[in-house]
Scaffold this active site. Sequence first.
Site, PDB file in Angstrom:
ATOM      1  N   GLU A 167       0.801  -1.229   0.000  1.00  0.00           N
ATOM      2  CA  GLU A 167       0.000   0.000   0.000  1.00  0.00           C
ATOM      3  C   GLU A 167       0.839   1.287   0.000  1.00  0.00           C
ATOM      4  OE1 GLU A 167      -1.671  -2.668   0.738  1.00  0.00           O
ATOM      5  OE2 GLU A 167      -3.717  -2.246   0.101  1.00  0.00           O
ATOM      6  N   TYR A 169       3.364   2.051   2.048  1.00  0.00           N
ATOM      7  CA  TYR A 169       3.924   2.445   3.345  1.00  0.00           C
ATOM      8  C   TYR A 169       5.438   2.174   3.379  1.00  0.00           C
ATOM      9  CZ  TYR A 169      -0.863   2.944   5.142  1.00  0.00           C
ATOM     10  OH  TYR A 169      -2.153   3.346   5.352  1.00  0.00           O
ATOM     11  N   ARG A 217       2.411  -8.792   4.226  1.00  0.00           N
ATOM     12  CA  ARG A 217       1.485  -8.217   3.234  1.00  0.00           C
ATOM     13  C   ARG A 217       2.299  -7.611   2.115  1.00  0.00           C
ATOM     14  NH1 ARG A 217      -3.488  -5.098   4.511  1.00  0.00           N
ATOM     15  NH2 ARG A 217      -4.267  -4.354   2.524  1.00  0.00           N
ATOM     16  N   HIS A 255      -1.558   3.776  -1.780  1.00  0.00           N
ATOM     17  CA  HIS A 255      -2.639   4.712  -1.458  1.00  0.00           C
ATOM     18  C   HIS A 255      -2.657   5.909  -2.398  1.00  0.00           C
ATOM     19  CE1 HIS A 255      -4.194   2.514   1.802  1.00  0.00           C
ATOM     20  NE2 HIS A 255      -3.245   2.777   2.679  1.00  0.00           N
ATOM     21  N   ARG A 258      -4.112   6.288  -8.493  1.00  0.00           N
ATOM     22  CA  ARG A 258      -5.358   6.937  -8.923  1.00  0.00           C
ATOM     23  C   ARG A 258      -6.268   5.933  -9.625  1.00  0.00           C
ATOM     24  NH1 ARG A 258      -7.047  10.975  -6.134  1.00  0.00           N
ATOM     25  NH2 ARG A 258      -6.221   9.467  -4.702  1.00  0.00           N
ATOM     26  N   ARG A 291     -12.581  -6.438  -2.525  1.00  0.00           N
ATOM     27  CA  ARG A 291     -13.961  -6.533  -3.039  1.00  0.00           C
ATOM     28  C   ARG A 291     -14.502  -7.966  -3.045  1.00  0.00           C
ATOM     29  NH1 ARG A 291     -17.780  -5.175  -3.439  1.00  0.00           N
ATOM     30  NH2 ARG A 291     -18.571  -4.370  -5.403  1.00  0.00           N
ATOM     31  N   ALA A 313     -12.303  -7.439   5.204  1.00  0.00           N
ATOM     32  CA  ALA A 313     -12.240  -6.540   6.358  1.00  0.00           C
ATOM     33  C   ALA A 313     -13.598  -5.890   6.550  1.00  0.00           C
ATOM     34  CB  ALA A 313     -11.148  -5.497   6.143  1.00  0.00           C
ATOM     35  N   GLN A 342     -18.389   4.844   3.430  1.00  0.00           N
ATOM     36  CA  GLN A 342     -18.900   6.067   4.058  1.00  0.00           C
ATOM     37  C   GLN A 342     -18.724   6.124   5.574  1.00  0.00           C
ATOM     38  OE1 GLN A 342     -22.483   6.217   1.087  1.00  0.00           O
ATOM     39  NE2 GLN A 342     -22.741   7.845   2.570  1.00  0.00           N
ATOM     40  N   CYS A 356     -20.190   1.403  10.454  1.00  0.00           N
ATOM     41  CA  CYS A 356     -20.538   0.801   9.180  1.00  0.00           C
ATOM     42  C   CYS A 356     -21.899   1.329   8.772  1.00  0.00           C
ATOM     43  CB  CYS A 356     -20.571  -0.715   9.316  1.00  0.00           C
ATOM     44  SG  CYS A 356     -21.263  -1.484   7.851  1.00  0.00           S
ATOM     45  N   VAL A 451     -50.777   6.362   4.431  1.00  0.00           N
ATOM     46  CA  VAL A 451     -51.555   6.538   5.658  1.00  0.00           C
ATOM     47  C   VAL A 451     -51.777   8.022   5.951  1.00  0.00           C
ATOM     48  CG1 VAL A 451     -50.953   4.395   6.833  1.00  0.00           C
ATOM     49  CG2 VAL A 451     -49.430   6.371   7.029  1.00  0.00           C
ATOM     50  N   ALA A 665     -27.781   7.390   3.361  1.00  0.00           N
ATOM     51  CA  ALA A 665     -28.240   6.162   4.010  1.00  0.00           C
ATOM     52  C   ALA A 665     -27.522   5.935   5.335  1.00  0.00           C
ATOM     53  CB  ALA A 665     -28.025   4.991   3.064  1.00  0.00           C
TER      54      ALA A 665
HETATM   55  P1  NAP Z   1     -27.257  17.475  -2.258  1.00  0.00           P
HETATM   56  O1  NAP Z   1     -26.084  16.610  -2.180  1.00  0.00           O
HETATM   57  O2  NAP Z   1     -27.620  18.356  -1.140  1.00  0.00           O
HETATM   58  O3  NAP Z   1     -27.058  18.353  -3.573  1.00  0.00           O
HETATM   59  C1  NAP Z   1     -27.975  19.275  -4.006  1.00  0.00           C
HETATM   60  C2  NAP Z   1     -27.415  20.048  -5.205  1.00  0.00           C
HETATM   61  O4  NAP Z   1     -28.385  20.951  -5.613  1.00  0.00           O
HETATM   62  C3  NAP Z   1     -26.165  20.809  -4.875  1.00  0.00           C
HETATM   63  O5  NAP Z   1     -25.247  20.591  -5.919  1.00  0.00           O
HETATM   64  C4  NAP Z   1     -26.623  22.261  -4.827  1.00  0.00           C
HETATM   65  O6  NAP Z   1     -25.555  22.995  -5.368  1.00  0.00           O
HETATM   66  C5  NAP Z   1     -27.854  22.270  -5.704  1.00  0.00           C
HETATM   67  N1  NAP Z   1     -28.908  23.185  -5.233  1.00  0.00           N
HETATM   68  C6  NAP Z   1     -29.320  23.413  -3.967  1.00  0.00           C
HETATM   69  N2  NAP Z   1     -30.333  24.293  -3.950  1.00  0.00           N
HETATM   70  C7  NAP Z   1     -30.570  24.639  -5.229  1.00  0.00           C
HETATM   71  C8  NAP Z   1     -31.490  25.520  -5.849  1.00  0.00           C
HETATM   72  N3  NAP Z   1     -32.364  26.206  -5.149  1.00  0.00           N
HETATM   73  N4  NAP Z   1     -31.447  25.628  -7.174  1.00  0.00           N
HETATM   74  C9  NAP Z   1     -30.558  24.925  -7.905  1.00  0.00           C
HETATM   75  N5  NAP Z   1     -29.661  24.085  -7.369  1.00  0.00           N
HETATM   76  C10 NAP Z   1     -29.671  23.942  -6.045  1.00  0.00           C
HETATM   77  O7  NAP Z   1     -28.544  16.650  -2.556  1.00  0.00           O
HETATM   78  P2  NAP Z   1     -28.796  15.428  -3.519  1.00  0.00           P
HETATM   79  O8  NAP Z   1     -27.912  15.426  -4.694  1.00  0.00           O
HETATM   80  O9  NAP Z   1     -30.255  15.428  -3.730  1.00  0.00           O
HETATM   81  O10 NAP Z   1     -28.397  14.196  -2.653  1.00  0.00           O
HETATM   82  C11 NAP Z   1     -29.118  13.904  -1.481  1.00  0.00           C
HETATM   83  C12 NAP Z   1     -28.247  13.189  -0.520  1.00  0.00           C
HETATM   84  O11 NAP Z   1     -28.002  11.882  -0.931  1.00  0.00           O
HETATM   85  C13 NAP Z   1     -26.906  13.878  -0.377  1.00  0.00           C
HETATM   86  O12 NAP Z   1     -26.543  13.971   0.950  1.00  0.00           O
HETATM   87  C14 NAP Z   1     -25.990  12.988  -1.053  1.00  0.00           C
HETATM   88  O13 NAP Z   1     -24.701  13.021  -0.463  1.00  0.00           O
HETATM   89  C15 NAP Z   1     -26.638  11.648  -0.885  1.00  0.00           C
HETATM   90  N6  NAP Z   1     -26.206  10.843  -1.978  1.00  0.00           N
HETATM   91  C16 NAP Z   1     -24.957  10.398  -1.911  1.00  0.00           C
HETATM   92  C17 NAP Z   1     -24.459   9.710  -2.935  1.00  0.00           C
HETATM   93  C18 NAP Z   1     -23.053   9.196  -2.835  1.00  0.00           C
HETATM   94  O14 NAP Z   1     -22.482   8.864  -3.808  1.00  0.00           O
HETATM   95  N7  NAP Z   1     -22.466   9.111  -1.663  1.00  0.00           N
HETATM   96  C19 NAP Z   1     -25.210   9.485  -4.059  1.00  0.00           C
HETATM   97  C20 NAP Z   1     -26.504   9.967  -4.104  1.00  0.00           C
HETATM   98  C21 NAP Z   1     -26.991  10.669  -3.059  1.00  0.00           C
HETATM   99  P3  NAP Z   1     -25.540  24.551  -5.532  1.00  0.00           P
HETATM  100  O15 NAP Z   1     -26.287  25.103  -4.348  1.00  0.00           O
HETATM  101  O16 NAP Z   1     -24.100  24.920  -5.571  1.00  0.00           O
HETATM  102  O17 NAP Z   1     -26.196  24.826  -6.806  1.00  0.00           O
HETATM  103 FE1  SF4 Z   2     -18.842  -1.700   3.981  1.00  0.00          FE
HETATM  104 FE2  SF4 Z   2     -19.973  -0.577   6.046  1.00  0.00          FE
HETATM  105 FE3  SF4 Z   2     -17.638   0.367   5.199  1.00  0.00          FE
HETATM  106 FE4  SF4 Z   2     -19.844   0.777   3.751  1.00  0.00          FE
HETATM  107  S1  SF4 Z   2     -19.416   1.555   5.768  1.00  0.00           S
HETATM  108  S2  SF4 Z   2     -17.841   0.022   3.035  1.00  0.00           S
HETATM  109  S3  SF4 Z   2     -20.983  -1.090   4.125  1.00  0.00           S
HETATM  110  S4  SF4 Z   2     -18.026  -1.655   6.035  1.00  0.00           S
END
Ligand code: NAP
Ligand code: SF4
Length: 679
Positions: A167, A169, A217, A255, A258, A291, A313, A342, A356, A451, A665
């Site tokens: 990795e 290190y 490792r 680490h 890319r 994975r 892990a 996450q 987790c 409901v 989530a």
């Molecule tokens: P979000 O992450 O809060 O993003 C909302 C987007 O909308 C931002 O880019 C924001 O940027 C824009 N926005 C906010 N108000 C606005 C307005 N009035 N007009 C136009 N644009 C506006 O929300 P989301 O994309 O709906 O996701 C919801 C949640 O699910 C988030 O917390 C996200 O992290 C999570 N999620 C995570 C993943 C992941 O890969 N980890 C995938 C899907 C969802 P600007 O304000 O700069 O325009």
């Molecule tokens: Fe797996 Fe939990 Fe880590 Fe997500 S947070 S990668 S489900 S161990």
Amino acid sequence: MSTTKYPHLFAPLDLGFTTLKNRVLMGSMHTGLEDGNKHDRLATYFAERARGDVGLIVTGGYAPNRAGWVKPFAGKLTTRGEAAKHQQVTNAVHAEGGKIAMQILHAGRYAYHPLSVAPSRIRSPITPFTPRELSTSGVEKQIRDFVRCAQLARDAGYDGVEIMGSEGYFINEFLVTHTNERTDQWGGDYAQRMRLPVEIVERTREAVGKDFIIIYRLSMIDLIPDGNTWEETVALAKAIENAGATIINTGIGWHEARIPTIATSVPRGAFAWVTKKMKREVKIPLVTSNRINLPSTAEQILADGCGDMVSMARPLLADPEFVRKARAGRSDEINVCIACNQACLDHTFANKISSCLVNPRACHETELNYIKATGSRKFAVVGSGPAGLSAALVLAERGHEVDLYEAAAEVGGQLNMAKVIPGKEEFHEMLKYFQRQIELLGVHVHLNTRVTAETLTGKNYAGVIIATGVVPRDPKIEGQDHPKVLSYIDVLRNRVPVGERVAIVGAGGIGFDVAEFLLHDGHSPTLDLDEWLADWGVVDPAEARGGISPRRTRPKSPRREITLLQRKAGKHGATLGKTTGWIHRAVLKMNNVQMIADVNYERIGDEGLLISYGDKRENPTWIDVGHIVMCAGQVPLRELQEPLQAAGIATHVIGGADVATELDAKRAIDQGSRLAAGL
Ligand code: NAP
Ligand code: SF4
């Protein structure tokens, strides 16, 4: 005759002086419990995994000296006093019939502190500290510290140590010219550069005796441009075997590489072929890694001869009973790791204790427990997204009666949109797990049932949990009712056809998801290993140093021209996970997605989307697109709360219905589970 579905996985492994009960190695993972005096929490955490029948546990990394700390005051093992404290951990694991090895991790130039040392004074791209170049005698001292650390681990009751040689290190840094420019006996040609790990293993073996597990490792594919050649890696593996290692474990990628190696968009078992190549070269057991999150995948990998053991892990964070459930034919009850990072790795990078996403108890076993309720009561949960499902299941597990109401025809809420995104297929596993637990725990599910406060009153509910989620935010853009405008729900759930040129308003998690969905048009490189490897330019390390193609292949022409917009200045995806955001950005870049920040949405019309930049609103430009997809965030939906409270019913609001901003989530499941644990 074997009665298990997984005969390779459950074959014992005879190491000569000791036998492992199966082929599952719980891979080393830093959880934050290694730092400070958290031995009671560590002991409980590992004891649960030992009780779950893991063949061999490997702890998170402990430094052999201060210079080797990953970060200031990280876990180390340098004194008898520290070793005595570790006994709480080793005793707890042994009491459950388990075996545990301690990882010795010297961070080298990846250390996040100013005391770091390395073969040469070359700063890494992932830390702000430039390491001090070790003198010749300084290198000698590091070796002695490794050996002493291993002796102390033995005194502490560990069954072995894992010497972290991959990795990128400290040890790994000696192996390649990328980080080793020394001219003394620890640098120069490969025979000299590989002396350090060989001496460490040789002298450790001498010091700990024959009946102690030494895992080394080894970086099998560096995934950096001037990484080791395959010939060099094989030479090292043979020398490590001769030096007295018991087992060789697989490390994949530095680490700083890319190329994603463990994220959810990496195909399952994507690197098992690398360990398989090594199987021809050494006789000691090899562990394959990365994975592997299901017993069926693990079994197939072992059956294909890719290794003698599999390392998992994160899957054991997700479910401490993974192994036991698999052996008992209850694989469908495993809470599957979705490789999201996450709550585990992203927490580590944020200096928080790991947990987790699918199992908030992970690393919190001493404080979050789902204890049987003294008397069973009846609860209603409204909404079956991750928050509602988690609350319902924990309530039921604790012996309560639960009615789960869902307006849609299936449970899962937004998870049903996440699962269709290419590279996020693991969400299917999460939904399967929830479904199975609903059956097992007897939660009464009422689908297609919207409901109201009236329908919930008079049913003797001890409480109503409102997990009704979110609705898309209204971005209030002029012309937004134009037929070109779609919401992410139209695209992901209703599958409304989308043209070839698209603008996405909002670059949060969902904006990125929609971009990936539209780029791949239902196809997922994650489900095709060859394509995925080609997309990321990964080749057989026998063909190119480090396993990186010199002619780094890029994906074919994108299926759509996409523009992803946000109003704030700065880079897109800043709110995405620390360890995964860069992957999403890289995929979009590879596919020529235009990422435009600092915009104002002026108007939508037949010409497309009219935008201006920053404060200068006078010269707006049209983005000529057939569709504009709104991904502008979300607002809570909790219209039930007031009337229920007015009717005198106890309510609890969780998930997006509580706070929609940056809901994910992880927060939903944690909040739902914790609420239900306390009701
Ligand atoms: P979000 O992450 O809060 O993003 C909302 C987007 O909308 C931002 O880019 C924001 O940027 C824009 N926005 C906010 N108000 C606005 C307005 N009035 N007009 C136009 N644009 C506006 O929300 P989301 O994309 O709906 O996701 C919801 C949640 O699910 C988030 O917390 C996200 O992290 C999570 N999620 C995570 C993943 C992941 O890969 N980890 C995938 C899907 C969802 P600007 O304000 O700069 O325009
Ligand atoms: Fe797996 Fe939990 Fe880590 Fe997500 S947070 S990668 S489900 S161990």
